[in-house]
Design a protein around this motif. Sequence first.
Motif, short mmCIF file in Angstrom:
data_model
loop_
_atom_site.label_atom_id
_atom_site.label_comp_id
_atom_site.label_asym_id
_atom_site.label_seq_id
_atom_site.Cartn_x
_atom_site.Cartn_y
_atom_site.Cartn_z
N PRO A 81 -6.67 -9.31 -11.75
CA PRO A 81 -5.44 -8.75 -12.31
C PRO A 81 -5.40 -7.23 -12.12
CG PRO A 81 -6.50 -10.24 -13.87
CD PRO A 81 -7.47 -10.00 -12.77
N THR A 82 -4.26 -6.72 -11.71
CA THR A 82 -4.08 -5.28 -11.56
C THR A 82 -3.48 -4.72 -12.85
OG1 THR A 82 -2.01 -5.80 -10.41
CG2 THR A 82 -3.92 -5.25 -9.05
N GLY A 83 -3.49 -3.38 -12.93
CA GLY A 83 -2.94 -2.72 -14.12
C GLY A 83 -3.94 -2.62 -15.25
N ARG A 84 -5.19 -2.97 -15.00
CA ARG A 84 -6.23 -2.91 -16.03
C ARG A 84 -7.25 -1.85 -15.64
NH1 ARG A 84 -6.93 -9.24 -18.06
NH2 ARG A 84 -4.69 -9.65 -18.16
N THR A 85 -8.23 -2.22 -14.85
CA THR A 85 -9.21 -1.21 -14.39
C THR A 85 -8.79 -0.59 -13.07
OG1 THR A 85 -10.53 -3.01 -13.45
CG2 THR A 85 -11.18 -2.20 -15.61
N PHE A 86 -7.79 -1.14 -12.43
CA PHE A 86 -7.29 -0.56 -11.18
C PHE A 86 -5.88 -1.08 -10.90
CE2 PHE A 86 -9.59 -4.44 -10.12
CZ PHE A 86 -8.64 -5.13 -9.37
N ASP A 87 -5.13 -0.33 -10.10
CA ASP A 87 -3.93 -0.81 -9.42
C ASP A 87 -4.29 -0.95 -7.95
OD1 ASP A 87 -2.57 -0.75 -11.79
OD2 ASP A 87 -1.15 0.82 -11.22
N ALA A 88 -3.40 -1.51 -7.16
CA ALA A 88 -3.65 -1.66 -5.73
C ALA A 88 -2.39 -1.30 -4.93
CB ALA A 88 -4.09 -3.08 -5.39
N ILE A 89 -2.58 -0.52 -3.88
CA ILE A 89 -1.48 -0.20 -2.97
C ILE A 89 -1.60 -1.12 -1.77
CG2 ILE A 89 -0.36 1.59 -1.60
CD1 ILE A 89 -1.52 3.68 -3.47
N ASP A 90 -0.59 -1.96 -1.59
CA ASP A 90 -0.58 -3.05 -0.62
C ASP A 90 0.33 -2.65 0.55
OD1 ASP A 90 0.18 -5.41 0.74
OD2 ASP A 90 -0.02 -6.64 -1.05
N VAL A 91 -0.25 -2.58 1.76
CA VAL A 91 0.51 -2.14 2.94
C VAL A 91 0.21 -3.06 4.12
CG1 VAL A 91 0.53 0.28 2.20
CG2 VAL A 91 -1.32 -0.54 3.67
N PRO A 92 1.07 -3.04 5.16
CA PRO A 92 0.78 -3.83 6.36
C PRO A 92 -0.55 -3.40 6.99
CG PRO A 92 3.03 -3.02 6.40
CD PRO A 92 2.36 -2.33 5.27
N GLU A 93 -1.21 -4.35 7.63
CA GLU A 93 -2.53 -4.10 8.20
C GLU A 93 -2.54 -2.94 9.18
OE1 GLU A 93 -5.74 -7.22 9.68
OE2 GLU A 93 -4.17 -6.91 11.19
N SER A 94 -1.56 -2.91 10.09
CA SER A 94 -1.56 -1.86 11.12
C SER A 94 -1.43 -0.48 10.48
CB SER A 94 -0.43 -2.10 12.13
OG SER A 94 0.82 -2.22 11.45
N ALA A 95 -0.52 -0.35 9.50
CA ALA A 95 -0.35 0.93 8.81
C ALA A 95 -1.59 1.26 7.99
CB ALA A 95 0.88 0.88 7.92
N GLY A 96 -2.18 0.26 7.35
CA GLY A 96 -3.36 0.49 6.53
C GLY A 96 -4.55 0.97 7.33
N LEU A 97 -4.74 0.40 8.51
CA LEU A 97 -5.86 0.82 9.36
C LEU A 97 -5.67 2.25 9.85
CD1 LEU A 97 -6.46 -2.46 11.41
CD2 LEU A 97 -7.89 -1.53 9.58
N LEU A 98 -4.42 2.59 10.20
CA LEU A 98 -4.13 3.96 10.62
C LEU A 98 -4.40 4.93 9.48
CD1 LEU A 98 -2.93 5.98 12.67
CD2 LEU A 98 -0.66 5.40 11.80
N ALA A 99 -3.95 4.58 8.28
CA ALA A 99 -4.16 5.44 7.12
C ALA A 99 -5.64 5.55 6.77
CB ALA A 99 -3.38 4.91 5.92
N LEU A 100 -6.35 4.44 6.88
CA LEU A 100 -7.78 4.43 6.55
C LEU A 100 -8.56 5.37 7.47
CD1 LEU A 100 -10.02 3.16 4.83
CD2 LEU A 100 -10.18 1.34 6.54
N ALA A 101 -8.25 5.33 8.75
CA ALA A 101 -8.93 6.23 9.69
C ALA A 101 -8.63 7.69 9.35
CB ALA A 101 -8.48 5.92 11.11
N ARG A 102 -7.40 7.96 8.96
CA ARG A 102 -7.03 9.32 8.61
C ARG A 102 -7.70 9.77 7.31
NH1 ARG A 102 -0.81 11.62 8.38
NH2 ARG A 102 -1.32 13.76 8.95
#
Length: 218
Positions: free
Chosen positions: A91-112
């Motif tokens: 469950p989110t909203g308790r100890t963490f939230d999560a930002i959910d994005v498309p895989e291609s965008a997420g990998l680009l952001a992760l590298a950055r």
Amino acid sequence: MEHTIGAPRQLAGQLLDTAVRYALERHWDVLPGSWLDREAGGAPRCSCAAPSCPAAGAHPTRPDWVTQATGNPAQVRGMWQRSPLASVLLPTGRTFDAIDVPESAGLLALARLERMQLPLGPVISMPTRRLAFFVLPGAAAKVPALLRGLGWPPESLDLVVRGQGDWVTAPPSRMGTGGSAQWLREPNELNRWLPDAAELLRPLVYACGQEAVTARAR
């Protein structure tokens, strides 16, 4: 509905052990969800039996799931002993939230993010070709205003913040066509302290914005 007969022993044991470890080591609340059944010669289908389940194999099975989720290791063990193939939901909203994005965008952001040496929490890769970045709770309330401040109407980006009343599917749960959720960045001592959403947002928005521009150009 309990599901014990014919359960693949290795997967069932892995799900139980992992769910208990999340509660014990990370102090996360966990929740047993639906699972994937496979009929003889057929494709996997969700245990809920809905013909076109939008979250096949990985969604809450009870309307009161918010109160069912627990971080008590003994209670967690009992829940998975009753339903050994249940997916592991966090469950989110308790100890963490999560930002959910498309895989291609997420990998680009992760590298950055890594190149810039910005703080990073755990990251889940889902077989639905999306990534979930863990951030401090409260992100769901503040991100829309942050996006507008960066010049992006929230509805213009394929970026979803999962907070109170939502969940993420945790490894090693199977979902969709039978692939498993996996840790792209595993929980460890170095990322126990989560970043604030604002610290990750610029790289994520840039990557999602690039994807939105490309999609419009097609």
